[in-house]
Design an enzyme around this catalytic site. Sequence first.
Site, short mmCIF file in Angstrom:
data_model
loop_
_atom_site.label_atom_id
_atom_site.label_comp_id
_atom_site.label_asym_id
_atom_site.label_seq_id
_atom_site.Cartn_x
_atom_site.Cartn_y
_atom_site.Cartn_z
N VAL A 105 0.84 -1.22 0.00
CA VAL A 105 0.00 0.00 0.00
C VAL A 105 0.87 1.26 0.00
O VAL A 105 0.34 2.37 0.08
CB VAL A 105 -0.93 -0.01 1.25
CG1 VAL A 105 -1.89 -1.18 1.19
CG2 VAL A 105 -0.12 -0.03 2.55
N ASP A 106 2.21 1.07 -0.13
CA ASP A 106 3.14 2.19 0.08
C ASP A 106 3.32 3.10 -1.13
O ASP A 106 3.87 4.19 -1.01
CB ASP A 106 4.51 1.66 0.56
CG ASP A 106 5.11 0.61 -0.38
OD1 ASP A 106 5.78 -0.31 0.11
OD2 ASP A 106 4.89 0.71 -1.60
N HIS A 121 -4.69 -4.60 -1.84
CA HIS A 121 -5.00 -4.18 -0.47
C HIS A 121 -5.13 -2.67 -0.34
O HIS A 121 -4.99 -2.13 0.75
CB HIS A 121 -3.92 -4.70 0.48
CG HIS A 121 -3.92 -6.20 0.58
ND1 HIS A 121 -2.86 -6.91 1.09
CD2 HIS A 121 -4.85 -7.13 0.22
CE1 HIS A 121 -3.14 -8.22 1.03
NE2 HIS A 121 -4.34 -8.36 0.51
N CYS A 132 -20.14 7.68 4.13
CA CYS A 132 -20.72 7.63 2.76
C CYS A 132 -19.84 6.84 1.80
O CYS A 132 -20.18 6.71 0.62
CB CYS A 132 -20.94 9.05 2.26
SG CYS A 132 -19.39 9.91 1.91
N GLY A 189 8.68 -11.32 -2.39
CA GLY A 189 8.57 -10.55 -1.15
C GLY A 189 7.29 -10.74 -0.39
O GLY A 189 6.84 -9.83 0.30
N PRO A 216 14.19 -14.31 0.60
CA PRO A 216 15.33 -14.89 1.33
C PRO A 216 14.94 -16.15 2.11
O PRO A 216 15.80 -16.95 2.46
CB PRO A 216 15.75 -13.77 2.30
CG PRO A 216 15.06 -12.55 1.86
CD PRO A 216 13.87 -12.96 1.06
N GLU A 217 13.63 -16.27 2.40
CA GLU A 217 13.16 -17.41 3.20
C GLU A 217 12.19 -18.28 2.40
O GLU A 217 11.56 -17.81 1.45
CB GLU A 217 12.44 -16.91 4.46
CG GLU A 217 13.34 -16.12 5.41
CD GLU A 217 12.53 -15.41 6.50
OE1 GLU A 217 13.12 -14.63 7.25
OE2 GLU A 217 11.30 -15.63 6.58
N ALA A 233 14.96 -9.26 -3.07
CA ALA A 233 14.40 -9.01 -4.41
C ALA A 233 15.07 -7.80 -5.08
O ALA A 233 15.19 -7.75 -6.30
CB ALA A 233 12.90 -8.77 -4.29
#
Length: 252
Positions: A105-106, A121, A132, A189, A216-217, A233
Amino acid sequence: MSNFEPSAALKDLLRSAGPVLALTGAGVSAESGLATFRGPGGLWEGHDPMTLATPEAFARDPDLVWRFYSWRRTRAAAASPNGAHLALAALDEAIAEFLLATQNVDGLHERAGSRRMVRLHGSLWRLRCVRCQDEQDEFREDLDPLPPRHSCGGLLRPGVVWFGEPLPWESFERAVALARRARLVLVAGTSGMVYPAASIPQVARDAGAYVVEINPERTPLSHLAEERFEGPAGAALPRILEAAGIPVRESA
Ligand code: BV8
């Protein structure tokens, strides 16, 4: 692959006309200095974001939740897109049929130049009236310390999808429709823990897509991946694209 060297199959897919789908999560903004939801540093003033990103939290304490999102807007505004955002914007330019579906959302994908994208999102940079439902863009970083009111008198809230709220149907449908036809899906990510967004790679895999994970995981989605790049990434995606002959800009 630790050295981020893509397979011949992946290079061919990146050089094709697509359809290619990319699904991203908070991890692609980590190298821009923005905390992920579940990683270290994800807390704000000792609060777990998961307990604040709900309509109940806003109803219970609108000032606290508003301050949390104002803090995130300030951090996002001060951050710059990293190599992951720039690589995905380069893919948007290079591939005839491409779609980015982000859980983030950034606003960093947009600032990197991504155009064909859906925000699963919502966005920190939109506000919505709780009474409203009117939505508006709001780009000021230094918002009032307390939630402002809409002209109808209702409280304004962040234009994001909170836990327990439905995703924007058209955005989700567009991502699923492409997943059903995609030849390649890049999953970058994301912990693959939040639904229904996390169901998208399975839809693609069931339809025969080649799934690639950049993280990474390992995650609950890792078993779907034909190819995994275990690393950040922001470093991996530019190298993968450049190995396929797709140039990536150094900065937005
Ligand atoms: C809904 C916006 C129904 C706000 C967010 C099954 C089906 C449907 C729903 C559910 C279901 N099971 C459970 C649910 C409920 C819930 C859910 O999924 N809960 C989870 C916790 C189990 N889902 C919902 O509530 C959704 N709504 O389904 O509504 C409905 C239908 C009709 C009518 C009424 C209701 C809404 C979910 C959306 C919630 N909003 N964000 C905000 O941002 O504040 S979700 C939030 O988590 C963020 O968007 C975030 O992006 C997202 C997912 O997290 P990630 O992005 O993956 O981030 P995370 O920190 O988890 O992981 C980071 C990853 O990056 C890690 O893997 C790490 O290793 C990696 N990483 C770190 N550094 C790097 C890196 N990777 C690459 N490079 C690096 N440098």
